[in-house]
Design a protein around this motif. Structure first.
Motif, mmCIF file in Angstrom:
data_model
loop_
_atom_site.group_PDB
_atom_site.id
_atom_site.type_symbol
_atom_site.label_atom_id
_atom_site.label_comp_id
_atom_site.label_asym_id
_atom_site.label_seq_id
_atom_site.Cartn_x
_atom_site.Cartn_y
_atom_site.Cartn_z
ATOM 1 N N LEU A 166 -5.676 0.288 5.024
ATOM 2 C CA LEU A 166 -5.825 -1.063 4.489
ATOM 3 C C LEU A 166 -7.176 -1.621 4.901
ATOM 4 O O LEU A 166 -7.795 -1.144 5.864
ATOM 5 N N LYS A 187 0.831 -1.213 0.000
ATOM 6 C CA LYS A 187 0.000 0.000 0.000
ATOM 7 C C LYS A 187 0.867 1.265 0.000
ATOM 8 O O LYS A 187 0.524 2.262 -0.646
ATOM 9 N N VAL A 236 -5.765 -2.286 -1.455
ATOM 10 C CA VAL A 236 -4.939 -3.381 -0.932
ATOM 11 C C VAL A 236 -5.640 -3.980 0.290
ATOM 12 O O VAL A 236 -6.015 -3.245 1.208
ATOM 13 N N GLN A 267 -11.264 2.508 2.538
ATOM 14 C CA GLN A 267 -9.881 2.644 2.047
ATOM 15 C C GLN A 267 -9.829 3.572 0.831
ATOM 16 O O GLN A 267 -8.954 4.436 0.743
#
Lengths: 353, 242
Positions: free
Chosen positions: B115, B80, B88, B198
């Motif tokens: 994440l 990431k 990710v 995210q």
């Protein structure tokens, strides 16, 4: 222009010059100058915006650090970590995964005394671990052993290129003296290199089939095929990547074999004995894996070898394998913080003459 | 006739190896549906665990990495950071995330890494043959707790989601359950939410999925779903934790 750097800083500077764009590490003596130098020069360690900036992460452990290197390498970055002996032991699982998944990365081991917590004095006792793979499975790293601050800087750049060329983890193997020692060194032209295009890297599968980074092969015969490919790669490395320095080899009756800091000390002893007319030479492996075997295949009749290490005899085994019993091989070594001195080497050589 | 249910683009056309009644197949599909609906298949990088779902990358149709047992969130952290614009995520079981990988889990969460984590809690180690997991319930028999989990010997079921929710770096934690179609639908919403968080740069999101393992619970698939409802949800209550 020359600048004054420690070996640890020179390795860090070499990584920057090689275009290292991801570093993860965990503090351990005697390599702390390296992680600090990277923290200072890589970037803030915060989530970056897209662009050429670099990423520094202080990991929660060596296990995490090597796994971050694995992730960054999988994502296509030029990735590095550094540590010292006990920390490198912790990283062995991740190094095995790097080798199995064929990921390029640079791992620096500034060796200290062991086994166990040992001490923080210089050592060369991780030679077996470095040159035999270190973790589980049939694999090797390319192992490079600088003997000066300049060479630490230069070889670190070489390490990144070799890692990408062969998709292999490369280890820089130094010791606490090399890491801490300061010397003037020349910065080569600061042209930041970039990693070659990595078609296998994880970048999102836009316009292509998905890429998978893995070392797991369950289907019958799958792992054997993957391991055979690894071995083929190792064979081509053995053909093309042999590195050593020879000194006074043409007329030498005794050849001292030593690497890294130990070779620096041996060189002092040899120069003093040469001044007294004694025919002593030096063979300094710079690449420890693959090990330079050819220079040991000398036809000279009167020849002895003296292997000198900061361990109780690890590279000694590779020298014996290369000599194949053709010549006597003696050994001088100290461990646990003991460093053989010029005087000890001279004394031993005089008895051998 | 109109086709109203089809294979997700983010799933490959392979038969899955999972046992009858296992929850992994459903959870894999929920991930794939969420990725498809967000339109980010070509911008997604998954990190697979070590455990029963080790070859999840064969079933998903986007870029994936394997990680050493427990290290998925360290691997994902780096991916990431290198590709901050990609989606990710890690997909991890209870042994991977809450035993061998607890350190990586807590520190990635505490750093507030942007994440998404899909955490499959089935209360046993499946791939190795049904041993005691950190999330095994008190009294639950496994091959390494033959008389059932005892607090004096094994401690208590680890509520890693509640622990993570206490960390300021964590944005979103929800526990869902695959015990019924309604539970699956809620699970799907939570997975999609974790991905959307995210994409909106909101930070660390985790969805804990209570998932059946009939084989190592010694139950039929139907009875395993009932056990989640009657027993497992008492220890691990479903709902938004943070």
């Amino acid at each position: 222009m020359k600048i004054l750097l420690s070996g640890n800083e020179a390795i860090a500077q070499g990584a920057l010059a090689a275009g290292c764009d991801f570093y993860a590490g965990y503090p351990i003596t005697p390599q702390n100058e390296l992680i600090a130098y990277m923290a200072k020069h890589m970037g803030a360690g915060t989530k970056r915006s897209p662009g050429p900036s670099r990423i520094f992460v202080q990991a929660e452990s060596e296990l995490a650090a090597i796994s971050m290197v694995y992730g960054a390498a999988a994502a296509g970055a030029r990735a590095m970590t550094s540590s010292s002996s006990p920390g490198i032991s912790l990283m062995q699982e991740g190094i095995s995964y790097l080798a199995g998944a064929r990921l390029p990365a640079v791992i620096v081991n500034i060796m200290r005394g062991g086994p166990g917590l040992g001490n923080i004095a210089p050592s060369q006792a991780d030679y077996f671990q470095a040159t035999r793979g270190g973790g589980h499975g049939d694999y090797h790293l390319i192992v490079l052993a600088p003997a000066s601050v300049q060479e630490a800087y230069d070889l670190t750049q070489t390490a990144f290129d070799l890692a990408d060329k062969y998709r292999i983890p490369v280890m820089i193997l130094g010791d606490g003296i090399l890491g801490q020692m300061m010397e003037p060194m020349q910065l080569s032209v600061q042209k930041i290199k970039t990693a070659p295009v990595k078609k296998w890297a994880l970048t999102g599968c836009r316009g292509r089939k998905p890429n998978i980074i893995k070392s797991f092969f369950m289907r019958e015969g799958g792992l054997e095929q993957a391991n055979l490919k690894l071995q083929q790669s190792y064979e081509s490395i053995k053909q093309a990547q042999i590195r050593f320095e020879g000194l006074f080899l043409s007329d030498a009756e005794i050849v001292v074999v030593a690497y890294g800091t130990m070779a620096r000390i041996a060189k002092g002893a040899i120069n003093r004995l040469r001044g007294a007319g004694k025919k002593i030479g030096l063979l300094r492996p710079i690449g420890l894996w693959p090990f330079p075997q050819k220079p040991f295949q000398s036809k000279a009749r009167r020849l002895k070898y003296l292997v000198v290490e900061m361990s109780y005899g690890q590279m000694l085994e590779d020298v014996r394998l290369a000599v194949e019993g053709r010549h006597p091989v003696e050994f001088l070594g100290r461990s646990g913080g003991g460093v053989p001195s010029e005087e000890e080497i001279i004394g031993r050589l005089q008895r051998m003459l | 006739m109109e086709k109203i249910f089809k294979r997700c683009q983010s799933l490959s056309d392979l038969p899955m190896h999972y046992c009858p009644g296992c929850g992994h197949g459903i959870a894999h599909r929920l991930v794939a549906e969420a990725v498809d609906e967000l339109g980010v298949r070509e911008e997604t990088i998954g990190v697979a665990p070590v455990g029963c779902a080790v070859v999840a990358y064969d079933y998903w149709n986007f870029d994936c990495s394997e990680a050493a047992h427990g290290r998925a969130l360290a691997v994902a952290t780096a991916i990431k950071r290198v590709h901050p614009q990609k989606l990710v995520f890690t997909y991890q079981g209870d042994g991977d995330l809450a035993a061998i990988g607890t350190n990586e889990t807590i520190h990635a969460a505490n750093r507030g890494e942007n994440l998404s984590v899909i955490f499959i809690n089935n209360a046993v180690y499946g791939m190795t043959g049904g041993q005691l997991a950190p999330t095994t319930l008190l009294g639950q028999k496994t091959s390494t707790s033959v008389d059932g989990r005892q607090k004096q010997l094994h401690g208590y079921p680890l509520k890693i989601s509640e622990i993570l929710a206490a960390l300021p770096g964590v944005y979103y934690v929800e526990r869902v359950s695959l015990e019924s179609p309604a539970g699956v639908l809620k699970a799907k919403r939570a997975v999609k939410q974790a991905f959307q968080n995210q994409l909106n740069n909101l930070g660390f999101s985790l969805v804990e999925v209570l998932s059946p393992c009939p084989t190592y619970w010694g139950l039929s698939p139907q009875a395993a779903l009932q056990w989640i409802k009657d027993v497992m949800q008492k220890e691990f209550p479903v709902g938004r934790i943070k």
